[in-house]
Motif scaffolding. Structure first.
Motif, mmCIF file in Angstrom:
data_model
loop_
_atom_site.group_PDB
_atom_site.id
_atom_site.type_symbol
_atom_site.label_atom_id
_atom_site.label_comp_id
_atom_site.label_asym_id
_atom_site.label_seq_id
_atom_site.Cartn_x
_atom_site.Cartn_y
_atom_site.Cartn_z
ATOM 1 N N THR A 249 0.796 -1.222 0.000
ATOM 2 C CA THR A 249 0.000 0.000 0.000
ATOM 3 C C THR A 249 0.829 1.272 0.000
ATOM 4 O O THR A 249 0.285 2.342 -0.231
ATOM 5 N N GLY A 250 2.116 1.177 0.296
ATOM 6 C CA GLY A 250 2.948 2.362 0.394
ATOM 7 C C GLY A 250 2.643 3.177 1.639
ATOM 8 O O GLY A 250 3.108 4.296 1.792
ATOM 9 N N GLN A 251 1.880 2.598 2.564
ATOM 10 C CA GLN A 251 1.530 3.323 3.774
ATOM 11 C C GLN A 251 2.652 3.275 4.806
ATOM 12 O O GLN A 251 3.521 2.425 4.760
ATOM 13 N N ARG A 252 2.574 4.205 5.726
ATOM 14 C CA ARG A 252 3.527 4.233 6.839
ATOM 15 C C ARG A 252 2.950 3.450 8.009
ATOM 16 O O ARG A 252 1.759 3.521 8.291
ATOM 17 N N ILE A 253 3.813 2.696 8.656
ATOM 18 C CA ILE A 253 3.415 1.916 9.824
ATOM 19 C C ILE A 253 4.461 2.161 10.908
ATOM 20 O O ILE A 253 5.639 1.853 10.723
ATOM 21 N N LEU A 254 4.022 2.736 12.016
ATOM 22 C CA LEU A 254 4.898 2.932 13.158
ATOM 23 C C LEU A 254 4.921 1.624 13.934
ATOM 24 O O LEU A 254 3.869 1.095 14.303
ATOM 25 N N VAL A 255 6.105 1.077 14.161
ATOM 26 C CA VAL A 255 6.244 -0.212 14.830
ATOM 27 C C VAL A 255 6.953 -0.012 16.161
ATOM 28 O O VAL A 255 8.008 0.617 16.225
ATOM 29 N N ILE A 256 6.360 -0.563 17.202
ATOM 30 C CA ILE A 256 6.971 -0.571 18.529
ATOM 31 C C ILE A 256 7.170 -2.032 18.894
ATOM 32 O O ILE A 256 6.215 -2.813 18.919
ATOM 33 N N GLU A 257 8.408 -2.400 19.158
ATOM 34 C CA GLU A 257 8.716 -3.778 19.549
ATOM 35 C C GLU A 257 9.258 -3.786 20.969
ATOM 36 O O GLU A 257 10.161 -3.018 21.303
ATOM 37 N N HIS A 258 8.665 -4.634 21.788
ATOM 38 C CA HIS A 258 9.151 -4.838 23.156
ATOM 39 C C HIS A 258 9.889 -6.170 23.153
ATOM 40 O O HIS A 258 9.345 -7.182 22.706
ATOM 41 N N ALA A 259 11.105 -6.180 23.648
ATOM 42 C CA ALA A 259 11.939 -7.387 23.605
ATOM 43 C C ALA A 259 11.308 -8.547 24.356
ATOM 44 O O ALA A 259 11.518 -9.711 23.988
ATOM 45 N N GLY A 260 10.530 -8.277 25.372
ATOM 46 C CA GLY A 260 9.884 -9.377 26.083
ATOM 47 C C GLY A 260 9.211 -8.940 27.369
ATOM 48 O O GLY A 260 9.871 -8.445 28.274
ATOM 49 N N LEU A 261 7.900 -9.138 27.422
ATOM 50 C CA LEU A 261 7.140 -8.851 28.637
ATOM 51 C C LEU A 261 7.233 -10.030 29.587
ATOM 52 O O LEU A 261 7.217 -11.190 29.170
ATOM 53 N N ASP A 262 7.262 -9.736 30.852
ATOM 54 C CA ASP A 262 7.244 -10.747 31.894
ATOM 55 C C ASP A 262 5.779 -11.049 32.208
ATOM 56 O O ASP A 262 5.094 -10.255 32.846
ATOM 57 N N VAL A 263 5.298 -12.188 31.728
ATOM 58 C CA VAL A 263 3.908 -12.593 31.932
ATOM 59 C C VAL A 263 3.870 -13.549 33.119
ATOM 60 O O VAL A 263 4.664 -14.497 33.173
ATOM 61 N N PRO A 264 2.976 -13.312 34.096
ATOM 62 C CA PRO A 264 2.903 -14.202 35.263
ATOM 63 C C PRO A 264 2.806 -15.672 34.863
ATOM 64 O O PRO A 264 2.118 -16.026 33.917
ATOM 65 N N ALA A 265 3.527 -16.506 35.601
ATOM 66 C CA ALA A 265 3.541 -17.962 35.452
ATOM 67 C C ALA A 265 4.269 -18.448 34.204
ATOM 68 O O ALA A 265 4.285 -19.639 33.921
ATOM 69 N N PRO B 95 7.989 -11.592 23.547
ATOM 70 C CA PRO B 95 8.149 -10.416 22.685
ATOM 71 C C PRO B 95 6.786 -9.916 22.186
ATOM 72 O O PRO B 95 5.874 -10.706 21.939
ATOM 73 N N VAL B 96 6.682 -8.594 22.037
ATOM 74 C CA VAL B 96 5.428 -7.968 21.609
ATOM 75 C C VAL B 96 5.741 -6.992 20.485
ATOM 76 O O VAL B 96 6.735 -6.271 20.526
ATOM 77 N N ARG B 97 4.870 -6.977 19.496
ATOM 78 C CA ARG B 97 4.981 -6.030 18.375
ATOM 79 C C ARG B 97 3.668 -5.269 18.275
ATOM 80 O O ARG B 97 2.598 -5.878 18.182
ATOM 81 N N ILE B 98 3.764 -3.945 18.290
ATOM 82 C CA ILE B 98 2.595 -3.071 18.197
ATOM 83 C C ILE B 98 2.749 -2.248 16.925
ATOM 84 O O ILE B 98 3.791 -1.638 16.709
ATOM 85 N N GLU B 99 1.720 -2.247 16.101
ATOM 86 C CA GLU B 99 1.765 -1.530 14.826
ATOM 87 C C GLU B 99 0.669 -0.467 14.785
ATOM 88 O O GLU B 99 -0.506 -0.769 14.989
ATOM 89 N N PHE B 100 1.082 0.757 14.498
ATOM 90 C CA PHE B 100 0.156 1.860 14.285
ATOM 91 C C PHE B 100 0.166 2.158 12.794
ATOM 92 O O PHE B 100 1.127 2.708 12.273
ATOM 93 N N LEU C 211 0.896 -1.997 27.285
ATOM 94 C CA LEU C 211 1.718 -3.176 27.582
ATOM 95 C C LEU C 211 1.146 -3.973 28.756
ATOM 96 O O LEU C 211 1.167 -5.210 28.734
ATOM 97 N N ASN C 212 0.611 -3.298 29.755
ATOM 98 C CA ASN C 212 -0.024 -4.003 30.873
ATOM 99 C C ASN C 212 -1.288 -4.728 30.426
ATOM 100 O O ASN C 212 -1.574 -5.831 30.886
ATOM 101 N N THR C 213 -2.031 -4.141 29.503
ATOM 102 C CA THR C 213 -3.214 -4.795 28.936
ATOM 103 C C THR C 213 -2.804 -6.050 28.172
ATOM 104 O O THR C 213 -3.439 -7.103 28.296
ATOM 105 N N VAL C 214 -1.720 -5.950 27.406
ATOM 106 C CA VAL C 214 -1.205 -7.101 26.659
ATOM 107 C C VAL C 214 -0.761 -8.196 27.626
ATOM 108 O O VAL C 214 -1.085 -9.376 27.441
ATOM 109 N N ARG C 215 -0.024 -7.824 28.664
ATOM 110 C CA ARG C 215 0.442 -8.801 29.668
ATOM 111 C C ARG C 215 -0.750 -9.542 30.275
ATOM 112 O O ARG C 215 -0.756 -10.772 30.374
#
Length: 192
Positions: free
Chosen positions: A61-77, A83-88, A147-151
């Motif tokens: 599409t030639g569109q712009r996508i802002l990408v935020i990558e978190h190396a790794g969330l600590d999820v209980p248990a 790792p998490v990838r968020i795309e705007f 990120l807390n919502t994702v966790r």
């Protein structure tokens, strides 16, 4: 990975000055507020524009996508960080159900995991788009809240699978610990 200021991410298109929320200083400040004050996230976040050579939607599409990558969330248990990838997306190729794209990012984590709350493209269905603003994430809530919502979502998925998942003929369905919207909901119509 290191935290990177979004202001370094280009805001102009070749041959034009199309404004895009992803390069807006106000959007960036709201999204990144207090990120570095949380030790667990310090040095774990990388921010940039999607490379059209490697990201299919940007290439098509030639569109712009802002990408935020978190190396790794600590999820209980969990023993391993997730790792998490968020795309705007500038012009999402997925439905935002009438919400602004800056308040309806595409969130990917733990690919292929069984879940009752994922879109058809395996991204996480984190909130019901028809809920009032106070029950949905918005960019002004900041990245930490997202990120807390994702966790929490990943933990709820783990618990749901551990307590029966989708269930079966002789097995009850698993328990989802968070709020749920009845299915089918608009998030299930989201196909990439």
């Amino acid at each position: 990975m290191t935290n990177q200021t979004l202001g370094r991410v280009g805001g102009r298109r070749r041959g034009g000055t199309n404004a895009w929320y992803g390069t807006s200083i106000e959007f960036q400040r709201a999204l990144l507020a207090d990120l570095d004050t949380f030790v667990e996230h310090r040095g774990q976040v990388r921010i940039g524009l999607a490379d059209s050579a490697t990201h299919g939607a940007a290439r098509r599409t030639g569109q712009r996508i802002l990408v935020i990558e978190h190396a790794g969330l600590d999820v209980p248990a969990r023993r391993e960080l997730v790792p998490v990838r968020i795309e705007f997306h500038e012009n999402p190729n997925y439905s935002t159900h009438g919400l602004s794209p800056m308040d309806y990012p595409r969130v990917l984590a733990d690919p292929g995991a069984a879940s009752k709350h994922r879109f058809n493209d395996d991204s996480l269905c984190l909130w019901f788009p028809g809920d009032p603003e106070e029950r949905r994430w918005q960019h002004t809530d900041g990245l930490i809240t997202l990120l807390n919502t994702v966790r929490n979502h990943l933990f709820f998925e783990d618990h749901w699978r551990a307590t029966g998942g989708a269930g079966g003929p002789d097995q009850p369905a698993g328990e989802w610990l968070g709020d749920e919207a009845p299915h089918p909901v608009p998030c299930e119509e989201n196909a990439a």
